[in-house]
Write an enzyme that holds these catalytic residues in place. Structure first.
Site, PDB file in Angstrom:
ATOM      1  N   ASP A 181      -8.941  -5.946  -4.747  1.00  0.00           N
ATOM      2  CA  ASP A 181      -8.631  -4.696  -4.051  1.00  0.00           C
ATOM      3  C   ASP A 181      -9.308  -3.537  -4.778  1.00  0.00           C
ATOM      4  O   ASP A 181      -9.308  -3.487  -6.000  1.00  0.00           O
ATOM      5  CB  ASP A 181      -7.100  -4.491  -4.048  1.00  0.00           C
ATOM      6  CG  ASP A 181      -6.675  -3.292  -3.210  1.00  0.00           C
ATOM      7  OD1 ASP A 181      -7.524  -2.743  -2.468  1.00  0.00           O
ATOM      8  OD2 ASP A 181      -5.485  -2.918  -3.287  1.00  0.00           O
ATOM      9  N   SER A 200       0.817  -1.205   0.000  1.00  0.00           N
ATOM     10  CA  SER A 200       0.000   0.000   0.000  1.00  0.00           C
ATOM     11  C   SER A 200       0.866   1.277   0.000  1.00  0.00           C
ATOM     12  O   SER A 200       1.743   1.427  -0.832  1.00  0.00           O
ATOM     13  CB  SER A 200      -0.937  -0.055   1.207  1.00  0.00           C
ATOM     14  OG  SER A 200      -2.002   0.803   1.050  1.00  0.00           O
ATOM     15  N   HIS A 253      -6.655  -6.440  -0.872  1.00  0.00           N
ATOM     16  CA  HIS A 253      -5.528  -5.545  -0.633  1.00  0.00           C
ATOM     17  C   HIS A 253      -4.460  -6.232   0.210  1.00  0.00           C
ATOM     18  O   HIS A 253      -3.291  -6.119  -0.045  1.00  0.00           O
ATOM     19  CB  HIS A 253      -6.039  -4.311   0.101  1.00  0.00           C
ATOM     20  CG  HIS A 253      -5.054  -3.192   0.209  1.00  0.00           C
ATOM     21  ND1 HIS A 253      -4.599  -2.482  -0.869  1.00  0.00           N
ATOM     22  CD2 HIS A 253      -4.455  -2.625   1.291  1.00  0.00           C
ATOM     23  CE1 HIS A 253      -3.759  -1.545  -0.458  1.00  0.00           C
ATOM     24  NE2 HIS A 253      -3.650  -1.607   0.839  1.00  0.00           N
TER      25      HIS A 253
END
Ligand code: NAG
Ligand code: NAG
Ligand code: NAG
Ligand code: NAG
Ligand code: NAG
Length: 465
Positions: free
Chosen positions: A369, A165, A429
């Site tokens: 995601d 991320s 994610h």
């Protein structure tokens, strides 16, 4: 703990491919008290960064024959020593039970609470937080220099940076600086590559793709699609005018709109719904509501109460060096707020610099995601100026299977020269493995394929299946 005789070393296939290793057969071992080290490094006046190292524990190899991986959490403000370590890839889970899927069997792991103020890292003065990527990278150079100086046994071990991320954006900035620092002799290490997992490389390309992605998945209709697209256009305008604060505020707006129009889709896995708002929310003081919303969605998630009790209880007791005035996770909202001007800035140019310098870059992204959806990643990839991009694009994608002889496609993969891209199917994610496990009991050995394996993850991510 049960012995599972067919169990391969838990290094995921992706990692094996990146490191160019071949999986060998080995028994799962009881995880004993392994060799570990941890310390603080004062990276600037009034700013101290905490790292925690685990030496690789392989049944057949010395740690010096295995790579060293630095793991960078997202946020900014998410703690690697907490979340990445106890919820994803470290030797123990939140219950302090051995994790079968730890990466430690195949690499030494270095968790760093970065930027300063994250996790057990701390600042003494409110003006000492990092405010942009350059500062994050230069702080990390101080840490790495100190780390490799004090642990020369790692200077000759292949060193990889793995990230998740926002950690991917930081990994890019850090890798570019590290490359320079090695060139000019100020840091001695064998930097061998960077892996960007669901990474915030070009935020606007992510936001622009939310609408089409959600629309194609029945989560938006024409009316709501056009609303989401309008906010995305406004973000572009704000960015074109250099108004990055405003762009961040609009990003918050876009998320709220998506949340409303989709009846609360989970930004980390579109097949799930967001959990109801946590009660912790009111305990933090934010003057800017959009930042508070963004913080709760993207950082609080990494600091659930259970992990917090572990880190501030038995773990700090074990570590002994955490100063009394430091509470794990206490400064994370300030870490987040101080970076607000940086959030929407793209770092595609840094990826270009890395590729041109010959640094191995591996990108991997979960199919489910939303926050960093795969079509957004493909969009910024097309903007690279790297001369080999056309050749990369021409390569044919290859499927990867759940295990050899399996029919189930786990991922697609493409690589050319020093760039590789993995499309990880049925993955969100970060809760990559959960989707698989919940979807089919037949898939038993996904830990070998998928890169992140949060073992004790979150009731909320289970409910959607
Ligand atoms: C931060 O403050 C503590 C306690 O006041 C002090 O012991 C420490 O040296 C300070 N650290 C830095 C980096 O200024
Ligand atoms: C592993 O490597 C280190 C550093 O080279 C060495 O000191 C140690 O004796 C080795 N351990 C084993 C079990 O071979
Ligand atoms: C070497 O490069 C690093 C990273 O860019 C920089 O911080 C440092 O000042 C440089 N050192 C020298 C001696 O040029
Ligand atoms: C990049 O990866 C390849 C294949 O794993 C490896 O042979 C090569 O040494 C790596 N390049 C660098 C600069 O580390
Ligand atoms: C609050 C605090 O500890 N501030 C310190 C920051 O660093 C300067 C220079 O070392 C100190 O004088 C301050 O006391």
């Amino acid at each position: 703990m049960e012995l599972v005789p067919w169990h391969l070393p838990a290094l995921p296939l992706l990692l094996l491919l990146l490191l160019n290793l071949s999986p060998g057969l080995a028994l799962v071992q009881q995880v004993e008290e392994g060799k570990e080290a941890w310390d603080y490094v004062t990276v600037r006046t009034n700013a101290s960064m905490f790292w925690w190292l685990y030496y690789a524990k392989s049944p057949c190899k010395n740690f010096t024959e295995l790579p060293l991986i630095m793991w960078l959490q997202g946020g900014p403000g998410g703690s690697s020593t907490g979340f990445g370590n106890f919820d994803e890839i470290g030797p123990l889970d939140e219950e302090l039970k051995p994790r079968k899927t730890t990466w430690l069997q195949s690499a030494s792991l270095l968790f760093v609470d970065n930027p300063v103020g994250t996790g057990f890292s701390f600042v003494n003065q409110s003006d000492a937080y990092a405010r942009d990527l350059d500062m994050v990278a230069s702080d990390m150079m101080v840490l790495l220099k100190s780390f490799f100086n004090s642990r020369p046994e790692f200077e000759t071990v292949p060193f990889y940076i793995f990230s998740e991320s926002y950690g991917g954006k930081m990994a890019a900035g850090i890798s570019r600086e590290l490359y320079k620092a090695i060139q000019n002799g100020s840091i001695k290490c064998k930097f061998s590559g960077v892996a960007l997992g669901d990474s915030w490389i070009s935020p606007i390309d992510s936001v622009l793709s939310w609408g089409p992605y959600l629309y194609s998945m029945s989560l938006l209709d024409d009316k709501s699609l056009s609303e989401v697209s309008k906010v995305a256009e406004k973000i572009i305008n704000a960015m074109n005018m250099g108004l990055y604060d405003w762009a961040t505020e609009l990003w918050g707006k876009a998320e709220m709109l998506v949340e409303q129009d989709t009846d609360g889709v989970n930004f980390y896995n579109i097949l799930n719904k967001s959990p109801p708002e946590s009660t912790m929310k009111s305990s933090l003081e934010f003057t800017q509501r959009h930042l508070s919303e963004l913080y709760h969605r993207h950082v609080r998630k990494l600091h659930q109460d259970k992990l917090s009790s572990l880190m501030n209880g038995p773990i700090r007791k074990k570590l002994k060096i955490i100063p009394d005035f430091v509470t794990w996770g206490d400064q994370s909202h300030l870490v987040f707020m101080n970076m607000q001007k940086d959030f929407m800035k793209p770092v595609i140019n840094i990826v270009d610099d890395m590729l041109t310098a010959g640094i191995n870059v591996t990108i991997y992204n979960g199919q489910l995601d939303l926050i960093v959806d795969t079509i957004g990643q493909e969009a910024w990839l097309r903007k690279l100026k790297w001369p080999e991009l056309a050749r990369f694009n021409e390569e044919k994608r290859k499927p990867l299977y759940v295990n050899p002889g399996s029919y189930e496609t786990a991922a697609f993969y493409k690589s050319y020269k020093n760039l590789a891209f993995y499309w990880i199917l049925k993955a969100g994610h970060m809760e990559y493995l959960l989707g698989y496990l919940a979807a089919s009991s037949k898939l038993r050995r996904l830990d070998e394929i998928i890169s992140e394996v949060p073992s004790s993850f979150k009731p909320e991510s289970m409910t959607g299946y």
